[in-house]
Motif scaffolding. Structure first.
Motif, PDB file in Angstrom:
ATOM      1  N   PHE A  88       0.820  -0.830   0.000  1.00 35.82           N
ATOM      2  CA  PHE A  88      -0.195   0.089   0.044  1.00 35.82           C
ATOM      3  C   PHE A  88       1.130   1.275  -0.045  1.00 35.82           C
ATOM      4  CE2 PHE A  88      -1.624   3.189   2.601  1.00 35.82           C
ATOM      5  CZ  PHE A  88      -2.791   3.672   2.612  1.00 35.82           C
ATOM      6  N   ILE A  89       0.357   2.449  -1.311  1.00 42.09           N
ATOM      7  CA  ILE A  89       1.350   3.594  -0.506  1.00 42.09           C
ATOM      8  C   ILE A  89       0.191   4.524  -0.498  1.00 42.09           C
ATOM      9  CG2 ILE A  89       2.887   4.877  -2.451  1.00 42.09           C
ATOM     10  CD1 ILE A  89       3.490   2.682  -4.094  1.00 42.09           C
ATOM     11  N   LEU A  90       0.536   5.728   0.141  1.00 40.03           N
ATOM     12  CA  LEU A  90      -0.668   6.274   0.514  1.00 40.03           C
ATOM     13  C   LEU A  90      -0.188   7.102  -0.342  1.00 40.03           C
ATOM     14  CD1 LEU A  90      -2.722   6.675   3.066  1.00 40.03           C
ATOM     15  CD2 LEU A  90      -0.401   8.099   4.239  1.00 40.03           C
ATOM     16  N   ALA A  91      -1.746   7.753  -0.520  1.00 39.72           N
ATOM     17  CA  ALA A  91      -2.016   9.248  -1.698  1.00 39.72           C
ATOM     18  C   ALA A  91      -0.786  10.016  -1.462  1.00 39.72           C
ATOM     19  CB  ALA A  91      -3.067   9.046  -2.157  1.00 39.72           C
ATOM     20  N   ALA A  92      -1.004  11.020  -2.059  1.00 35.75           N
ATOM     21  CA  ALA A  92      -0.274  12.118  -1.551  1.00 35.75           C
ATOM     22  C   ALA A  92      -1.309  13.199  -1.039  1.00 35.75           C
ATOM     23  CB  ALA A  92       0.535  13.073  -3.011  1.00 35.75           C
ATOM     24  N   HIS A  93      -2.345  12.721  -1.465  1.00 34.96           N
ATOM     25  CA  HIS A  93      -3.473  13.658  -0.923  1.00 34.96           C
ATOM     26  C   HIS A  93      -4.533  12.942  -0.618  1.00 34.96           C
ATOM     27  CE1 HIS A  93      -2.442  17.793  -1.468  1.00 34.96           C
ATOM     28  NE2 HIS A  93      -1.995  17.615  -3.600  1.00 34.96           N
ATOM     29  N   VAL A  94      -5.033  12.393   0.995  1.00 36.79           N
ATOM     30  CA  VAL A  94      -5.508  11.189   1.191  1.00 36.79           C
ATOM     31  C   VAL A  94      -7.223  11.304   0.616  1.00 36.79           C
ATOM     32  CG1 VAL A  94      -5.512   9.815   2.795  1.00 36.79           C
ATOM     33  CG2 VAL A  94      -3.305  10.555   3.175  1.00 36.79           C
ATOM     34  N   PRO A 119      -2.225  15.804   3.377  1.00 36.82           N
ATOM     35  CA  PRO A 119      -3.264  16.269   3.628  1.00 36.82           C
ATOM     36  C   PRO A 119      -4.383  15.122   3.401  1.00 36.82           C
ATOM     37  CG  PRO A 119      -1.672  17.651   1.891  1.00 36.82           C
ATOM     38  CD  PRO A 119      -1.495  16.566   2.598  1.00 36.82           C
ATOM     39  N   ALA A 120      -5.089  15.676   4.024  1.00 37.47           N
ATOM     40  CA  ALA A 120      -6.753  14.229   4.160  1.00 37.47           C
ATOM     41  C   ALA A 120      -7.909  15.155   4.412  1.00 37.47           C
ATOM     42  CB  ALA A 120      -6.268  13.202   5.171  1.00 37.47           C
ATOM     43  N   ALA A 121      -8.788  14.191   3.531  1.00 39.96           N
ATOM     44  CA  ALA A 121     -10.655  14.746   3.858  1.00 39.96           C
ATOM     45  C   ALA A 121     -10.931  13.374   3.192  1.00 39.96           C
ATOM     46  CB  ALA A 121     -10.746  16.129   2.374  1.00 39.96           C
ATOM     47  N   VAL A 122     -12.534  13.313   4.071  1.00 39.41           N
ATOM     48  CA  VAL A 122     -13.083  12.114   4.131  1.00 39.41           C
ATOM     49  C   VAL A 122     -13.983  12.781   2.813  1.00 39.41           C
ATOM     50  CG1 VAL A 122     -15.661  11.547   5.011  1.00 39.41           C
ATOM     51  CG2 VAL A 122     -13.220  12.499   6.562  1.00 39.41           C
ATOM     52  N   SER A 123     -14.356  11.265   2.456  1.00 35.00           N
ATOM     53  CA  SER A 123     -14.946  11.576   0.984  1.00 35.00           C
ATOM     54  C   SER A 123     -15.877  10.536   0.311  1.00 35.00           C
ATOM     55  CB  SER A 123     -13.145  11.330  -0.241  1.00 35.00           C
ATOM     56  OG  SER A 123     -13.898  11.602  -1.125  1.00 35.00           O
ATOM     57  N   ALA A 124     -16.299  10.463  -0.656  1.00 32.45           N
ATOM     58  CA  ALA A 124     -17.270   9.095  -0.973  1.00 32.45           C
ATOM     59  C   ALA A 124     -16.965   8.499  -2.285  1.00 32.45           C
ATOM     60  CB  ALA A 124     -18.379   9.944  -0.941  1.00 32.45           C
ATOM     61  N   GLY A 125     -17.413   7.344  -2.661  1.00 33.68           N
ATOM     62  CA  GLY A 125     -17.340   6.942  -3.881  1.00 33.68           C
ATOM     63  C   GLY A 125     -16.303   6.068  -3.824  1.00 33.68           C
ATOM     64  N   PRO A 126     -16.749   4.903  -4.844  1.00 34.05           N
ATOM     65  CA  PRO A 126     -15.540   4.498  -4.773  1.00 34.05           C
ATOM     66  C   PRO A 126     -13.569   4.166  -4.219  1.00 34.05           C
ATOM     67  CG  PRO A 126     -15.872   4.160  -6.992  1.00 34.05           C
ATOM     68  CD  PRO A 126     -16.627   5.411  -6.064  1.00 34.05           C
ATOM     69  N   TYR A 166      -9.600  -4.905  16.311  1.00 30.57           N
ATOM     70  CA  TYR A 166     -10.041  -4.614  14.822  1.00 30.57           C
ATOM     71  C   TYR A 166      -9.007  -5.278  13.801  1.00 30.57           C
ATOM     72  CZ  TYR A 166      -5.352  -2.862  15.228  1.00 30.57           C
ATOM     73  OH  TYR A 166      -3.988  -2.019  15.776  1.00 30.57           O
ATOM     74  N   ARG A 167      -9.479  -4.896  12.476  1.00 34.75           N
ATOM     75  CA  ARG A 167      -8.994  -5.953  11.393  1.00 34.75           C
ATOM     76  C   ARG A 167      -8.382  -4.556  10.718  1.00 34.75           C
ATOM     77  NH1 ARG A 167      -9.434 -11.065   8.851  1.00 34.75           N
ATOM     78  NH2 ARG A 167      -8.595 -11.048   6.631  1.00 34.75           N
ATOM     79  N   ILE A 168      -7.326  -5.144   9.839  1.00 30.78           N
ATOM     80  CA  ILE A 168      -6.983  -3.924   9.089  1.00 30.78           C
ATOM     81  C   ILE A 168      -6.362  -4.971   7.484  1.00 30.78           C
ATOM     82  CG2 ILE A 168      -4.749  -2.306   7.346  1.00 30.78           C
ATOM     83  CD1 ILE A 168      -5.012  -1.630  10.974  1.00 30.78           C
ATOM     84  N   ASP A 169      -7.283  -4.327   6.128  1.00 32.70           N
ATOM     85  CA  ASP A 169      -6.407  -4.954   5.328  1.00 32.70           C
ATOM     86  C   ASP A 169      -6.197  -4.159   4.771  1.00 32.70           C
ATOM     87  OD1 ASP A 169      -8.035  -7.519   5.566  1.00 32.70           O
ATOM     88  OD2 ASP A 169      -9.367  -6.077   5.944  1.00 32.70           O
ATOM     89  N   ILE A 170      -4.368  -4.677   4.054  1.00 30.02           N
ATOM     90  CA  ILE A 170      -3.475  -3.939   3.350  1.00 30.02           C
ATOM     91  C   ILE A 170      -3.478  -4.473   1.653  1.00 30.02           C
ATOM     92  CG2 ILE A 170      -1.391  -2.753   3.538  1.00 30.02           C
ATOM     93  CD1 ILE A 170      -1.549  -3.769   6.128  1.00 30.02           C
ATOM     94  N   GLY A 171      -3.996  -3.324   1.026  1.00 29.10           N
ATOM     95  CA  GLY A 171      -3.733  -4.179  -0.436  1.00 29.10           C
ATOM     96  C   GLY A 171      -3.332  -2.776  -1.303  1.00 29.10           C
ATOM     97  N   ALA A 172      -4.199  -2.456  -2.296  1.00 28.35           N
ATOM     98  CA  ALA A 172      -3.939  -1.224  -3.334  1.00 28.35           C
ATOM     99  C   ALA A 172      -3.831  -0.071  -2.602  1.00 28.35           C
ATOM    100  CB  ALA A 172      -4.430  -0.983  -4.669  1.00 28.35           C
ATOM    101  N   ASN A 173      -5.886  -0.395  -1.600  1.00 23.19           N
ATOM    102  CA  ASN A 173      -6.109   0.548  -0.757  1.00 23.19           C
ATOM    103  C   ASN A 173      -5.716   0.186   0.627  1.00 23.19           C
ATOM    104  OD1 ASN A 173      -8.643  -0.985  -0.639  1.00 23.19           O
ATOM    105  ND2 ASN A 173      -8.873  -0.036  -2.663  1.00 23.19           N
ATOM    106  N   MET A 174      -6.386   0.439   1.576  1.00 25.07           N
ATOM    107  CA  MET A 174      -6.323   0.017   3.263  1.00 25.07           C
ATOM    108  C   MET A 174      -7.726   0.137   3.611  1.00 25.07           C
ATOM    109  SD  MET A 174      -3.985   1.005   6.415  1.00 25.07           S
ATOM    110  CE  MET A 174      -2.407   0.976   5.193  1.00 25.07           C
ATOM    111  N   ALA A 209     -10.016   4.029  -4.652  1.00 22.06           N
ATOM    112  CA  ALA A 209      -8.837   3.814  -5.619  1.00 22.06           C
ATOM    113  C   ALA A 209      -7.417   3.328  -4.455  1.00 22.06           C
ATOM    114  CB  ALA A 209      -8.621   5.223  -6.250  1.00 22.06           C
ATOM    115  N   SER A 210      -6.761   2.531  -5.649  1.00 22.17           N
ATOM    116  CA  SER A 210      -5.130   3.221  -4.781  1.00 22.17           C
ATOM    117  C   SER A 210      -4.687   4.106  -3.527  1.00 22.17           C
ATOM    118  CB  SER A 210      -3.614   2.752  -5.881  1.00 22.17           C
ATOM    119  OG  SER A 210      -4.449   1.726  -6.689  1.00 22.17           O
ATOM    120  N   GLY A 211      -4.537   4.295  -2.738  1.00 18.07           N
ATOM    121  CA  GLY A 211      -3.921   5.184  -1.530  1.00 18.07           C
ATOM    122  C   GLY A 211      -5.101   5.445  -0.779  1.00 18.07           C
TER     123      GLY A 211
END
Length: 514
Positions: free
Chosen positions: A46-52, A78-85, A106-114, A87-89
């Protein structure tokens, strides 16, 4: 603070009987404190997006998502709550029945997204703190699945604001650090020798100049709740009521006889004598009950702490208590029954608001014929009666558990730290706290296997016997040394890691800010 003579030797000897610690590190993941319990590695990363983007449904998941986004942004990502499917990061937060069944797990599933999944908001909040610790070190995390849970239901910090007023900002910073280490209980010791820190409308004469307004209390409680931390208030009685009794000298308990030893002991205990209320006085219980009815409803948590510690050891010096016990409870009553009856009455008031009372274990008076209500949670700090908490086993952990009581292991050694005063030289060093485990009580005993479900957990206790010795800024470092140690002990044990290795891990993670 509960007083005693030094005997760290007992702790050192008892350490030889500790069970093997459970493993708590996940190989391949960035280190955390506490370490996560289980990691199944996958393929990829998993690679955290530049704008999460933090994705969540409405309700509790959205609340957790907003806090996570704010914490990421505050930390420079920088991060914000969003909607939709997703995506990576992206990070997805879910509070759903599909999460692990154990409380706070808790459980954390780590892949292209988390994806974070928990059954409770508290569990999801713990997961987000794990993420924040990872991202304080790296933006790349190996794929796989983490499943994590705590060993103990209570993982806490107690602050003695009754002796030393601590600012709202200071308390909030400790709350933020507690949350970072996945702790969940903040105990505020709100009254003692030097202050009554609540603004009372029923008895305004007892309110100290330095106190928390209703708005400030609400701010502390709300901020703690944001991170899944419950606030447990304490107004102590029938001892340690100095600030409450200062404008009511007619209610102070005076002995019929005294001695130079008594005077010296009371002086050593920083004014304990002036803080004992005379339960034989008909005005004593109404004062206690007024304060409970005023303040219990102000705190939304499950508990209210009644204190109960260090009242009287030699009842023969106070014949007025025996006379009042006979008058109120019958000819066979002993003076200790007067204390037990007062505690039970206070517990009934707490219960009337849908809450559970808590009590230091010496608040269950030795020698009483009247039983203290078994629903009251007992904080076990002392095995003795007076200045030697390591010696004796009256009202011991096994006995209390056999009565059906729930316990918090508040052992004087090693969970207490004093900022100043006579007890400060006895502070347990952090490396000995790290060598301890929460199943070991102050006298070296442990609960039997069949009793262990009665043990809720433990706390780091910060006492301010002499409030002038250290500023609140000077107190930060020693508290920060010990808080992650207590968090690790209560979540999963130390995992066999050496103390210097643990300290290096704590430093690597940095400190979050409010």
């Amino acid at each position: 603070m509960k007083r005693s003579l030094p005997a760290l030797v007992l702790l050192v000897l008892a350490l030889g009987s500790l069970p093997a610690p459970a493993a708590n590190a996940a190989v391949g993941l960035p280190p955390t404190v506490p370490g996560v319990r289980h990691f199944d590695p996958g393929v990829g990363e998993f690679i955290l997006a530049a704008h999460v983007r933090v994705l969540a449904d409405t309700g509790e998941a959205a609340t957790v998502a907003r806090t996570l986004a704010a914490d990421l942004s505050r930390g420079g990502r920088p991060a914000a709550v969003s909607a939709g499917p997703a995506a990576s990061g992206d990070i997805v937060v879910r509070v759903a029945d599909s999460g692990p069944a154990e409380a706070e797990s808790y459980r954390i599933d780590i892949g292209a997204n988390m994806t974070v999944t928990a059954r409770t908001r508290q569990g999801a909040t713990h997961a987000t703190q794990t993420l924040l610790q990872w991202f304080s070190q790296t933006t790349t995390v190996p794929a796989g699945a983490v499943i994590d849970r705590p060993d103990f239901a209570e993982r806490g910090l107690m602050l003695d604001v009754g002796r030393k007023f601590l600012s709202v900002g200071w308390i909030k910073q400790r709350i933020r650090e507690m949350a970072y280490y996945r702790m969940n209980l903040l105990h505020l010791h709100l009254s003692d020798h030097y202050g009554f820190r609540l603004a009372s409308t029923s008895h305004p004469e007892i309110t100290s100049p330095q106190h928390y307004t209703r708005a400030e209390l609400a701010e502390i409680i709300s901020y703690a709740d944001t991170y899944g931390i419950e606030v447990v208030p304490e107004i102590g009685f029938p001892g340690h009521m100095n600030a409450i009794l200062a404008p009511h000298p007619e209610l102070v308990l005076h002995p019929a006889t005294t001695s130079p030893i008594d005077v010296a002991t009371d002086s050593l205990l920083a004014g304990t004598a002036e803080g004992r209320i005379d339960l034989s006085n008909p005005a004593a219980r109404p004062l206690i009950e007024d304060l409970l009815r005023e303040f219990v409803p102000l705190f939304p948590g499950r508990y209210f702490h009644l204190g109960g510690d260090e009242y009287v050891t030699d009842y023969s010096r106070y014949p007025q208590l025996a006379a009042a016990a006979h008058d109120r409870l019958g000819p066979d009553a002993v003076p200790q029954d007067l204390v037990a009856d007062t505690v039970n009455g206070a517990g009934d008031i707490v219960a009337s608001y849908g809450k559970t009372a808590r009590l230091w274990n010496d608040g269950i008076p030795r020698g009483a014929r009247l039983s203290v209500d078994e629903s009251i949670v007992v904080e076990h700090w002392t095995a003795g009666n007076g200045l030697l908490p390591w010696v004796g086993n009256d009202n011991g952990p096994e006995q209390l558990a056999d009565q059906g009581r729930l316990l918090n292991n508040s052992a004087f050694t090693p969970t207490y730290w004093a900022s100043g005063g006579y007890a400060a030289p006895m502070n347990t060093p952090p490396h000995l706290l790290y060598a301890w485990d929460p199943g070991l009580f102050v006298n070296g005993t442990r609960l039997r296997q069949d009793q262990r479900e009665r043990l809720l957990g433990s706390k780091l206790h910060v006492w301010c016997d002499d409030p002038t010795v250290m500023t609140e800024e000077q107190m930060v470092s020693p508290v920060r040394e010990r808080l992650p140690v207590m968090a690790q002990q209560l979540w999963a044990g130390t995992g066999g890691a050496a103390y210097p290795e643990f300290v290096a891990r704590v430093r690597m993670l940095g400190t979050p800010s409010v």
